[in-house]
Design an enzyme around this catalytic site. Structure first.
Site, mmCIF file in Angstrom:
data_model
loop_
_atom_site.group_PDB
_atom_site.id
_atom_site.type_symbol
_atom_site.label_atom_id
_atom_site.label_comp_id
_atom_site.label_asym_id
_atom_site.label_seq_id
_atom_site.Cartn_x
_atom_site.Cartn_y
_atom_site.Cartn_z
ATOM 1 N N LYS A 122 20.794 69.556 39.376
ATOM 2 C CA LYS A 122 19.353 69.821 39.342
ATOM 3 C C LYS A 122 18.631 69.116 40.492
ATOM 4 O O LYS A 122 17.635 69.624 41.004
ATOM 5 C CB LYS A 122 18.781 69.398 37.977
ATOM 6 C CG LYS A 122 19.334 70.228 36.814
ATOM 7 C CD LYS A 122 18.945 71.695 36.948
ATOM 8 C CE LYS A 122 19.357 72.531 35.771
ATOM 9 N NZ LYS A 122 18.918 73.927 35.857
ATOM 10 N N SER A 150 14.669 73.960 37.560
ATOM 11 C CA SER A 150 15.447 72.723 37.697
ATOM 12 C C SER A 150 15.371 71.999 36.358
ATOM 13 O O SER A 150 15.640 72.586 35.302
ATOM 14 C CB SER A 150 14.899 71.918 38.871
ATOM 15 O OG SER A 150 15.540 70.696 38.992
ATOM 16 N N TYR A 170 25.189 66.988 35.154
ATOM 17 C CA TYR A 170 24.003 67.866 35.172
ATOM 18 C C TYR A 170 22.962 67.433 36.210
ATOM 19 O O TYR A 170 22.498 68.270 37.005
ATOM 20 C CB TYR A 170 23.404 67.839 33.760
ATOM 21 C CG TYR A 170 22.197 68.704 33.535
ATOM 22 C CD1 TYR A 170 22.314 70.093 33.488
ATOM 23 C CD2 TYR A 170 20.937 68.137 33.311
ATOM 24 C CE1 TYR A 170 21.198 70.883 33.242
ATOM 25 C CE2 TYR A 170 19.822 68.925 33.057
ATOM 26 C CZ TYR A 170 19.957 70.297 33.021
ATOM 27 O OH TYR A 170 18.854 71.082 32.772
#
Ligand SMILES: NC(=O)c1ccc[n+]([C@@H]2O[C@H](COP(=O)([O-])OP(=O)(O)OC[C@H]3O[C@@H](n4cnc5c(N)ncnc54)[C@H](OP(=O)(O)O)[C@@H]3O)[C@@H](O)[C@H]2O)c1
Length: 272
Positions: free
Chosen positions: A162, A144, A158
């Site tokens: 994650k 992650s 992004y």
């Protein structure tokens, strides 16, 4: 955990953190399948890993595949299993990051980031699980990011991808444990890789300033932390003091960090 003669599948294994883990595991005699898109990068990585494991019997297989494409990654993992057997360890390191201002990032980038970072990991897990379940053993490691512990200015494409991996790991953990399969989530800090170099070229100034507060790690140092965390049987691996604290206390720390980051953003906005 001994990896001698064990099969390890690494998506994103041709570069950065994935390749660095492979370089630590090959000298221990692990047989490694590297999966990524670019064939030349895979061949170069295979050579580099073979050089790092000169006296080992390690086999290194390379398979070109796109993790965002369900058929492509499933076929790649099936081929890896047919060639080197049921994997003891799957590491999903394939990932992309495209920082920018929310209103300037095209929708396609949001979709692609989720497709690679989240669904790419999900498809990989789905593809290895039947074999792991049959043997009632296996380890799954999701790469992650520290950006899964706090939302960061400029990372609106992004961070959610994650964060999603964190939710997946937390919900799968209890389900896989009785089957003898462990799941681990890694929250790497900024790491010196081609991905970070590419991000640094396009980060908004606010993001540059905020991320400059943290030190940049080498991929080798992050890889060592991953293997150390795996040996200890950790569910979460957060390399370094800052991310260890953030991982334990993020809900408490977020208001303080947001106050600090807002100050940085205000200063930049005043200058413009
Ligand atoms: N570097 C950092 O600061 C940092 C910090 C926190 C977390 N991370 C995470 O760590 C992981 C590894 O990143 P890195 O920094 O090591 O990046 P990197 O050096 O750019 O490596 C990324 C790897 O993923 C592969 N990849 C990208 N898109 C793919 C796709 N669609 N299908 C298959 N493979 C794909 C790349 O090969 P091809 O392009 O040839 O496919 C490459 O092997 C990522 O998930 C990243 O988000 C990185």
């Amino acid at each position: 955990m001994e990896y001698f003669n064990q099969h390890v599948i690494i998506t994103g294994g041709s570069s950065g953190i994935g390749k660095a883990v492979a370089k630590l595991l090959a000298p221990r005699g692990a047989n490694i399948s590297l999966i990524a898109r670019d064939r030349q990068k895979l061949v170069n990585a295979q050579r580099e890993i073979a050089t790092a494991s000169l006296n080992s019997s390690s086999k290194i297989l390379t398979i070109a595949a796109d993790v965002a494409n369900r058929q492509s990654i499933t076929a790649a993992i099936n081929k890896a299993i047919a060639t080197l057997g049921t994997p003891q360890l799957l590491i999903t390191s394939a990932g992309i990051a495209h920082p920018g201002y929310f209103n300037q990032i095209p929708l396609e980038i949001f979709e692609q980031t989720m497709a690679v970072n989240y669904f790419g990991s999900l498809y990989s897990i789905k593809a290895v699980l039947p074999a792991m379940e049959k043997e009632q053993r296996g380890q799954i490691v999701l790469i992650s990011s520290g950006a899964a512990l706090i939302g960061i200015y400029g990372y609106s494409a992004y961070c959610p991808s994650k964060f999603a991996l964190r939710g997946l790991a937390e919900s799968l953990r209890g389900e896989l444990k009785p089957k003898g399969i462990s799941i681990t989530i890694v929250y790497p800090p900024d790491t010196d890789t081609p991905q970070l170099a590419a991000e640094n070229k396009i980060k908004p100034p606010e993001t540059q300033k905020i991320t400059a507060t943290a030190k940049t790690w080498s991929a080798a140092a992050v890889a060592e932390q991953i293997l150390r965390g795996l040996e200890k049987g950790n569910f979460a691996i957060a390399p370094g003091m800052e991310l260890t604290i953030l991982n334990r206390f993020h809900s408490l720390l977020t208001p303080i960090l947001n106050w600090y980051f807002d100050g940085i953003i205000r200063k930049i906005n005043h200058k413009q």
